[in-house]
Design a protein around this motif. Structure first.
Motif, PDB file in Angstrom:
ATOM      1  N   GLU A   1       0.810  -1.221   0.000  1.00 51.11           N
ATOM      2  CA  GLU A   1       0.000   0.000   0.000  1.00 51.11           C
ATOM      3  C   GLU A   1       0.847   1.277   0.000  1.00 51.11           C
ATOM      4  OE1 GLU A   1      -2.668  -0.124   3.332  1.00 51.11           O
ATOM      5  OE2 GLU A   1      -3.472  -2.091   2.782  1.00 51.11           O
ATOM      6  N   ALA A   2       2.152   1.159  -0.163  1.00 50.48           N
ATOM      7  CA  ALA A   2       3.044   2.318  -0.033  1.00 50.48           C
ATOM      8  C   ALA A   2       2.677   3.444  -1.000  1.00 50.48           C
ATOM      9  CB  ALA A   2       4.498   1.899  -0.220  1.00 50.48           C
ATOM     10  N   ARG A   3       2.378   3.121  -2.251  1.00 50.36           N
ATOM     11  CA  ARG A   3       2.023   4.179  -3.220  1.00 50.36           C
ATOM     12  C   ARG A   3       0.724   4.888  -2.845  1.00 50.36           C
ATOM     13  NH1 ARG A   3       4.352   3.863  -8.789  1.00 50.36           N
ATOM     14  NH2 ARG A   3       5.963   2.272  -8.666  1.00 50.36           N
ATOM     15  N   LEU A   4      -0.224   4.159  -2.324  1.00 51.18           N
ATOM     16  CA  LEU A   4      -1.497   4.744  -1.894  1.00 51.18           C
ATOM     17  C   LEU A   4      -1.303   5.612  -0.658  1.00 51.18           C
ATOM     18  CD1 LEU A   4      -4.697   4.777  -1.857  1.00 51.18           C
ATOM     19  CD2 LEU A   4      -4.498   2.774  -0.348  1.00 51.18           C
ATOM     20  N   ARG A   5      -0.468   5.157   0.273  1.00 50.72           N
ATOM     21  CA  ARG A   5      -0.293   5.844   1.557  1.00 50.72           C
ATOM     22  C   ARG A   5       0.573   7.104   1.466  1.00 50.72           C
ATOM     23  NH1 ARG A   5      -4.248   4.216   4.839  1.00 50.72           N
ATOM     24  NH2 ARG A   5      -4.454   1.961   4.837  1.00 50.72           N
ATOM     25  N   ASP A   6       1.502   7.158   0.532  1.00 50.48           N
ATOM     26  CA  ASP A   6       2.404   8.312   0.430  1.00 50.48           C
ATOM     27  C   ASP A   6       1.658   9.640   0.327  1.00 50.48           C
ATOM     28  OD1 ASP A   6       5.165   9.485   0.040  1.00 50.48           O
ATOM     29  OD2 ASP A   6       4.188  10.068  -1.842  1.00 50.48           O
ATOM     30  N   PRO A   7       0.719   9.821  -0.616  1.00 47.56           N
ATOM     31  CA  PRO A   7       0.024  11.114  -0.677  1.00 47.56           C
ATOM     32  C   PRO A   7      -0.830  11.387   0.567  1.00 47.56           C
ATOM     33  CG  PRO A   7      -0.825   9.600  -2.373  1.00 47.56           C
ATOM     34  CD  PRO A   7       0.321   8.927  -1.706  1.00 47.56           C
ATOM     35  N   GLN A   8      -1.347  10.357   1.198  1.00 50.74           N
ATOM     36  CA  GLN A   8      -2.132  10.564   2.418  1.00 50.74           C
ATOM     37  C   GLN A   8      -1.244  11.109   3.536  1.00 50.74           C
ATOM     38  OE1 GLN A   8      -3.695   6.601   3.007  1.00 50.74           O
ATOM     39  NE2 GLN A   8      -5.530   7.038   1.786  1.00 50.74           N
ATOM     40  N   ILE A   9      -0.033  10.568   3.631  1.00 53.58           N
ATOM     41  CA  ILE A   9       0.906  11.045   4.656  1.00 53.58           C
ATOM     42  C   ILE A   9       1.320  12.479   4.368  1.00 53.58           C
ATOM     43  CG2 ILE A   9       3.227  10.689   5.613  1.00 53.58           C
ATOM     44  CD1 ILE A   9       2.677   7.628   5.135  1.00 53.58           C
ATOM     45  N   GLU A  10       1.541  12.806   3.120  1.00 57.20           N
ATOM     46  CA  GLU A  10       1.917  14.185   2.771  1.00 57.20           C
ATOM     47  C   GLU A  10       0.788  15.163   3.089  1.00 57.20           C
ATOM     48  OE1 GLU A  10       5.029  15.382   1.970  1.00 57.20           O
ATOM     49  OE2 GLU A  10       5.419  13.336   2.650  1.00 57.20           O
ATOM     50  N   ARG A  11      -0.467  14.753   2.910  1.00 57.54           N
ATOM     51  CA  ARG A  11      -1.595  15.625   3.278  1.00 57.54           C
ATOM     52  C   ARG A  11      -1.624  15.872   4.782  1.00 57.54           C
ATOM     53  NH1 ARG A  11      -4.728  12.096   0.190  1.00 57.54           N
ATOM     54  NH2 ARG A  11      -4.533  12.627  -1.991  1.00 57.54           N
ATOM     55  N   ILE A  12      -1.305  14.846   5.569  1.00 62.63           N
ATOM     56  CA  ILE A  12      -1.248  15.002   7.031  1.00 62.63           C
ATOM     57  C   ILE A  12      -0.164  16.013   7.407  1.00 62.63           C
ATOM     58  CG2 ILE A  12      -0.635  13.829   9.193  1.00 62.63           C
ATOM     59  CD1 ILE A  12      -1.901  11.258   7.912  1.00 62.63           C
ATOM     60  N   ARG A  13       1.006  15.890   6.817  1.00 58.74           N
ATOM     61  CA  ARG A  13       2.099  16.826   7.109  1.00 58.74           C
ATOM     62  C   ARG A  13       1.716  18.257   6.737  1.00 58.74           C
ATOM     63  NH1 ARG A  13       7.313  14.930   4.222  1.00 58.74           N
ATOM     64  NH2 ARG A  13       8.327  16.348   5.683  1.00 58.74           N
ATOM     65  N   ASP A  14       1.174  18.421   5.532  1.00 57.97           N
ATOM     66  CA  ASP A  14       0.765  19.767   5.079  1.00 57.97           C
ATOM     67  C   ASP A  14      -0.309  20.364   5.983  1.00 57.97           C
ATOM     68  OD1 ASP A  14       2.536  19.594   2.953  1.00 57.97           O
ATOM     69  OD2 ASP A  14       0.997  18.983   1.510  1.00 57.97           O
ATOM     70  N   ALA A  15      -1.298  19.558   6.376  1.00 55.47           N
ATOM     71  CA  ALA A  15      -2.388  20.050   7.222  1.00 55.47           C
ATOM     72  C   ALA A  15      -1.864  20.539   8.569  1.00 55.47           C
ATOM     73  CB  ALA A  15      -3.439  18.951   7.418  1.00 55.47           C
ATOM     74  N   TYR A  16      -0.921  19.816   9.161  1.00 53.70           N
ATOM     75  CA  TYR A  16      -0.381  20.232  10.461  1.00 53.70           C
ATOM     76  C   TYR A  16       0.440  21.511  10.322  1.00 53.70           C
ATOM     77  CZ  TYR A  16       1.504  19.905  15.171  1.00 53.70           C
ATOM     78  OH  TYR A  16       1.825  20.178  16.481  1.00 53.70           O
ATOM     79  N   GLU A  17       1.270  21.576   9.274  1.00 59.22           N
ATOM     80  CA  GLU A  17       2.086  22.780   9.074  1.00 59.22           C
ATOM     81  C   GLU A  17       1.206  24.015   8.924  1.00 59.22           C
ATOM     82  OE1 GLU A  17       4.549  21.830   5.712  1.00 59.22           O
ATOM     83  OE2 GLU A  17       5.659  20.296   6.821  1.00 59.22           O
ATOM     84  N   LYS A  18       0.109  23.892   8.187  1.00 53.62           N
ATOM     85  CA  LYS A  18      -0.798  25.037   7.979  1.00 53.62           C
ATOM     86  C   LYS A  18      -1.602  25.354   9.236  1.00 53.62           C
ATOM     87  CE  LYS A  18      -1.170  24.326   3.072  1.00 53.62           C
ATOM     88  NZ  LYS A  18      -1.845  23.551   2.054  1.00 53.62           N
ATOM     89  N   ALA A  19      -2.138  24.332   9.900  1.00 55.21           N
ATOM     90  CA  ALA A  19      -2.994  24.558  11.065  1.00 55.21           C
ATOM     91  C   ALA A  19      -2.235  25.183  12.230  1.00 55.21           C
ATOM     92  CB  ALA A  19      -3.631  23.242  11.508  1.00 55.21           C
ATOM     93  N   TYR A  20      -0.969  24.839  12.408  1.00 52.26           N
ATOM     94  CA  TYR A  20      -0.223  25.292  13.583  1.00 52.26           C
ATOM     95  C   TYR A  20       1.030  26.086  13.239  1.00 52.26           C
ATOM     96  CZ  TYR A  20      -3.537  22.169  15.696  1.00 52.26           C
ATOM     97  OH  TYR A  20      -4.711  21.563  16.086  1.00 52.26           O
ATOM     98  N   ALA A  21       1.082  26.661  12.043  1.00 49.84           N
ATOM     99  CA  ALA A  21       2.175  27.538  11.608  1.00 49.84           C
ATOM    100  C   ALA A  21       3.549  26.910  11.847  1.00 49.84           C
ATOM    101  CB  ALA A  21       2.066  28.906  12.298  1.00 49.84           C
ATOM    102  N   GLN A  22       3.716  25.674  11.421  1.00 50.46           N
ATOM    103  CA  GLN A  22       4.978  24.965  11.599  1.00 50.46           C
ATOM    104  C   GLN A  22       5.847  25.100  10.356  1.00 50.46           C
ATOM    105  OE1 GLN A  22       5.836  23.080  14.603  1.00 50.46           O
ATOM    106  NE2 GLN A  22       4.222  24.504  15.189  1.00 50.46           N
ATOM    107  N   ASP A  23       7.171  25.131  10.549  1.00 51.59           N
ATOM    108  CA  ASP A  23       8.094  25.157   9.416  1.00 51.59           C
ATOM    109  C   ASP A  23       8.088  23.812   8.693  1.00 51.59           C
ATOM    110  OD1 ASP A  23       8.896  27.757   9.826  1.00 51.59           O
ATOM    111  OD2 ASP A  23      10.651  27.212  11.031  1.00 51.59           O
ATOM    112  N   SER A  24       7.984  22.717   9.463  1.00 53.87           N
ATOM    113  CA  SER A  24       7.989  21.396   8.844  1.00 53.87           C
ATOM    114  C   SER A  24       7.500  20.333   9.820  1.00 53.87           C
ATOM    115  CB  SER A  24       9.395  21.030   8.358  1.00 53.87           C
ATOM    116  OG  SER A  24      10.247  20.827   9.465  1.00 53.87           O
TER     117      SER A  24
END
Length: 188
Positions: free
Chosen positions: A153-176
């Motif tokens: 499932e690695a190909r399916l999960r990769d974009p889902q994980i990137e959405r999680i990272r992006d959502a946290y960075e935007k929601a809490y003003a994080q650099d990364s």
């Protein structure tokens, strides 16, 4: 199949005619030769050790003994191929706003992570340190999120994980949000 020739038995203690043979005290002119069997047995044992040890020594010390040429250790037969992804979430905001609270982080997990990974996850509290874009060492309370999913499932999960990272960075003003991945085996 050919037969090996029979070897004649070695002599035991016998009267010797050799002038170099030792005399037994108190005996007439009887000289004894030492037994040859123990010496022969010791020689055979040494040759056997060399015959077994030599190929091992050459295999170990030979030209092709570098780490990349050695066979890989046998992998465990239990479990299936999985990918372990670990995400590291900081809690301090670079803009000086309030730190992310436990309640905010758990709400984020419920909204962004659980729908994408409903089969399970692990969260650990941590203390992190990193150098920001201005070269300043930052220390902060953090969370480590571990996701485990089948390697298929690695190909399916990769974009889902990137959405999680992006959502946290935007929601809490994080650099990364740091991401670490390893292939592993898992058995449930």
């Amino acid at each position: 199949m050919s037969r090996l020739p029979r070897l004649s038995p070695l002599p035991r203690f016998t009267a010797a005619s050799s002038p170099a043979a030792p005399r037994r005290p108190g005996s007439a002119d009887v000289r004894l030769r030492p037994r040859r069997r123990p010496a022969l047995a010791a020689a055979v044992a040494c040759l056997a050790a060399l015959a077994v040890g030599t190929p091992v020594a050459y295999a170990t010390l030979g030209a092709g003994s570098s780490a990349e040429n050695r066979p890989a250790p046998v992998a465990a037969t239990r479990g299936k191929d999985y990918v372990e992804t670990r995400l590291f979430f900081g809690t301090e905001r670079p803009d000086g706003g309030p730190d992310v609270t436990d309640r905010q982080f758990l709400d984020f997990i419920d909204a962004e992570v659980t729908p994408r990974f409903p089969n399970g996850l692990t969260i650990q509290d941590g203390r992190g340190q990193w150098r920001d874009s201005h070269g300043v060492i930052e220390r902060e309370r953090s969370y480590e999120l571990t996701l485990l999913y089948p390697a298929s499932e690695a190909r399916l999960r990769d974009p889902q994980i990137e959405r999680i990272r992006d959502a946290y960075e935007k929601a809490y003003a994080q650099d990364s949000v740091a991401r670490l991945e390893e292939r592993t085996t898992a058995d449930f």
